[in-house]
Design an enzyme around this catalytic site. Structure first.
Site, PDB file in Angstrom:
ATOM      1  N   SER A 186       0.835  -1.190   0.000  1.00 29.79           N
ATOM      2  CA  SER A 186       0.000   0.000   0.000  1.00 29.79           C
ATOM      3  C   SER A 186       0.880   1.254   0.000  1.00 29.79           C
ATOM      4  CB  SER A 186      -0.952  -0.034   1.199  1.00 29.79           C
ATOM      5  OG  SER A 186      -1.956   0.931   1.104  1.00 29.79           O
ATOM      6  N   ASP A 189      -8.713  -6.335  -4.936  1.00 30.44           N
ATOM      7  CA  ASP A 189      -8.364  -5.020  -4.398  1.00 30.44           C
ATOM      8  C   ASP A 189      -8.998  -3.924  -5.248  1.00 30.44           C
ATOM      9  OD1 ASP A 189      -7.163  -2.719  -3.382  1.00 30.44           O
ATOM     10  OD2 ASP A 189      -5.147  -3.581  -3.345  1.00 30.44           O
ATOM     11  N   HIS A 214      -7.950  -5.355  -0.471  1.00 32.88           N
ATOM     12  CA  HIS A 214      -6.663  -4.698  -0.235  1.00 32.88           C
ATOM     13  C   HIS A 214      -5.994  -5.179   1.054  1.00 32.88           C
ATOM     14  CE1 HIS A 214      -3.612  -1.633  -0.593  1.00 32.88           C
ATOM     15  NE2 HIS A 214      -3.931  -1.113   0.584  1.00 32.88           N
TER      16      HIS A 214
END
Length: 353
Positions: A135, A290, A319
């Site tokens: 991320s 995601d 995610h």
């Protein structure tokens, strides 16, 4: 284990030209650096995490895990602007002797990475065996590789992108609108914007998980119910959890930093910037479910970094799968490192030859 702190002696200049007269970086380190400094694992954390990677990434990091303090010297630095010990909007501005709040200067992913480099220099880290992040942590990892300020042998980027998408920026702006709608956010108080932060976290969670995950974990068994749904209480609970451990000002600035992520800024075409990341064994992991960092963004990275490998991590959780599917990641990453002869033992053998 408590965080350590590094105080940078100089003035820290940001990408926008503004400066921080003082910079403190909180970090955790585990294990010992070996004699030839070939066993460094550097972890870049995500948006609201802290530097204690053994706490928030168990199953991949920890005693007896793939990345452990017996074989490796593991470092995780709390990012600039964060709530967990690094200089942030609630820090005292030495020029006014009061907290910065919204007077804190804007910063970018590049500034976060520049602070990481200062800490690496302080620790005597001259090369990184494996740089890993997911991320916002993956954004940092890619930016550091593109900056080329330290030797990186292996790069593992999970659920991230080469530049933040309009979709992601829109998610972040919606969260900031919720924070700004809380009148207390404009007040100079540490608990300002808490109701807005709770709403922002609820929004963010929808981008971290999936329709199917909610349809399984929050499904109602009573068809007669007309209020007080599980999904409603879950959103409220998750918002309260973040409010108890974070602050709205850090969240505001960190989402702005995420928006700023663009490897091509000042460097040219993104494709060429990625192509210039040479001599690094690279593994890029995408998660098909995601919705915040869809897999085409990871495919793009893997297509343009020379000889990069791409792996699809199938997860029910979207995610957040990169934090949950650690058993699968252990196998995939362990195999990747073994094939590239980059475990500590093999690295030492290569050096001795």
């Amino acid at each position: 284990m408590s965080a350590k702190t590094f105080e940078y002696a100089g003035e820290f200049t940001l990408e926008n030209g503004k400066t921080l007269p003082k910079l403190q970086i909180a970090y955790h380190s585990y294990g010992e650096m070996n004699a030839d400094k070939s066993n460094v694992i550097w972890v870049c954390h995500a948006l609201t995490a802290n530097s204690d990677v053994f706490d928030w990434w168990p199953g991949l990091f920890g005693e007896g895990e793939l990345f452990n303090d017996k074989d490796y010297f593991i470092v995780c630095a709390n990012v600039l602007g964060s709530h967990y010990g690094t200089t942030n909007p609630l820090s005292v501005n030495p020029e006014t002797n009061t907290p910065y709040y919204l007077d804190f200067p804007a910063f970018t992913i590049r500034d976060i990475v520049a602070a990481h480099q200062l800490l690496a220099d302080h620790l005597g880290v001259t090369s990184i065996n494996t740089l890993i992040g997911g991320s916002l942590g993956g954004q940092q990892s890619l930016e550091w590789a593109a900056a080329n300020t330290i030797k990186i042998h292996n790069l593992i980027a999970i659920g991230t992108n080469a530049f933040f998408s309009p979709w992601g920026i829109a998610f972040n702006e919606s969260q900031r609108l919720a924070i700004a709608a809380d009148a207390s956010f404009q007040e100079k108080r540490a608990d300002g914007g808490q109701n807005g932060l709770k709403a922002a976290r609820s929004m963010a969670l929808l981008s971290y998980r999936t329709y199917n995950a909610y349809g399984t974990t929050q499904v109602e068994s009573d068809p007669e119910k007309t209020d007080a749904y599980k999904a409603s209480s879950y959103q409220s609970y998750q918002g309260d959890k973040l409010v108890k451990r974070f602050n709205a000002f850090s969240y505001w600035y960190l989402t702005k930093a995420m928006d700023s992520h663009h490897l091509g800024r000042g460097r040219g075409q993104v494709e060429q910037v990625l192509a210039n990341i040479k001599g690094i064994n690279t593994l890029v992991v995408g998660i098909p479910s995601d919705v915040l960092f869809p897999p085409q963004e990871q495919e793009f990275i893997a297509q343009h970094i020379p000889n990069a490998e791409y792996y699809e991590l199938h997860s029910f959780f979207g995610h957040d799968g990169f934090l949950i599917e650690t058993k699968t990641l252990t196998g995939v990453i362990g195999d990747f490192l073994e094939r590239h002869n980059t475990s500590t033992e093999n690295q030492l053998n290569l050096i001795k030859q």
